[in-house]
Each structure stands twice: as structure tokens, then as C-alpha cells.
Enzyme design. Sequence first.
Site, mmCIF file in Angstrom:
data_model
loop_
_atom_site.group_PDB
_atom_site.id
_atom_site.type_symbol
_atom_site.label_atom_id
_atom_site.label_comp_id
_atom_site.label_asym_id
_atom_site.label_seq_id
_atom_site.Cartn_x
_atom_site.Cartn_y
_atom_site.Cartn_z
ATOM 1 C CG HIS A 93 -1.984 -0.969 1.231
ATOM 2 N ND1 HIS A 93 -3.120 -0.815 1.984
ATOM 3 C CD2 HIS A 93 -2.135 -2.149 0.575
ATOM 4 C CE1 HIS A 93 -3.927 -1.841 1.792
ATOM 5 N NE2 HIS A 93 -3.355 -2.665 0.944
ATOM 6 C CD GLU A 149 -1.944 4.262 3.289
ATOM 7 O OE1 GLU A 149 -3.112 4.530 3.623
ATOM 8 O OE2 GLU A 149 -1.669 3.437 2.384
ATOM 9 C CB CYS A 208 -6.691 -0.254 5.055
ATOM 10 S SG CYS A 208 -4.993 -0.891 5.040
ATOM 11 C CB CYS A 215 -2.117 1.664 6.163
ATOM 12 S SG CYS A 215 -1.687 0.841 4.603
#
Length: 146
Positions: free
Chosen positions: A51, A53, A81, A84
Amino acid sequence: MNKNYMKEALALAIKAGEEGEVPVGAVIVKDGEIIARGRNMREQKQNALSHAEIEAINSACKKLGSWRLDGCELYVTLEPCPMCTGAIINARIKTVIFGAYDLKAGSMDSVVNLCDYPYNHKVEVYGGIMEDECREVLANFFKNLR
């Protein structure tokens, strides 16, 4: 809070979208300087952890030579999410500024707020920054998929 950093995250999101990734971008700022950038790369890397992040956190840790990102701000185009958010808390990131709310997986406000739990680190969270622009990049990506 500086919209120029969110604009940089948006540019990364657009690049991710052009590469066939869900368009999410992130930058990490320390002492007024961008020290790390990340964009979604799950498809490219075939890795569920990739992801925006996580990519940015990984880069910032390498740059600073520490897993502790004390005093850092994370600008990200989509509400983080659960995975993260956990990484953000564990990395000791001071502040998260996000754009679009994620009504399906957002874990800093929309579905749940993991930052409200009594962990050993508290993150300051500001959502909805340049929300329309961030939401539009996501909406256009998914519209073009269909």
C-alpha cells in the site's frame, strides 16, 4: 498542514492509477521536508503489503535509519486501512492528513477509528483535506475500469 504535500501525494496517486494500481499516494514529511514517497504497488509487486502508506513508511525508515518516525507527518490521498493504521501507530508517526474517506475500509474514522484505542502512541488525524480532488482521482480510475 500544507496542501502542497497533499498535491504531491495526489501526483503519486495519479501515477499509480496510470500503472493500473488503485490510485493512492502518500508522502512523509519531517521538519518541513518530504523524506519519503509511496504509491500503491500491489499489482506491480504482487504483494498485499504494498500500500502507498507502507511503501512510504519503509522508505522513511531507511532514510532516517530508524523504525521510529517521531515528528513525521503522513499525507495520504485515502483514509488508511487497518493494516496501514497499525503500521502508522507502530512507526510513531505524529500526524496523518488524509484526503478521501474510505467507507469500506477506513480505519481512522469511517469504519472504525483505531487511533481511539489505548495503544502506546496517539496519532493526530485530520481527514477530508482536498477530499474532492482525492475522491475524483479514485472515482475516475474505477469508472474507467468498467
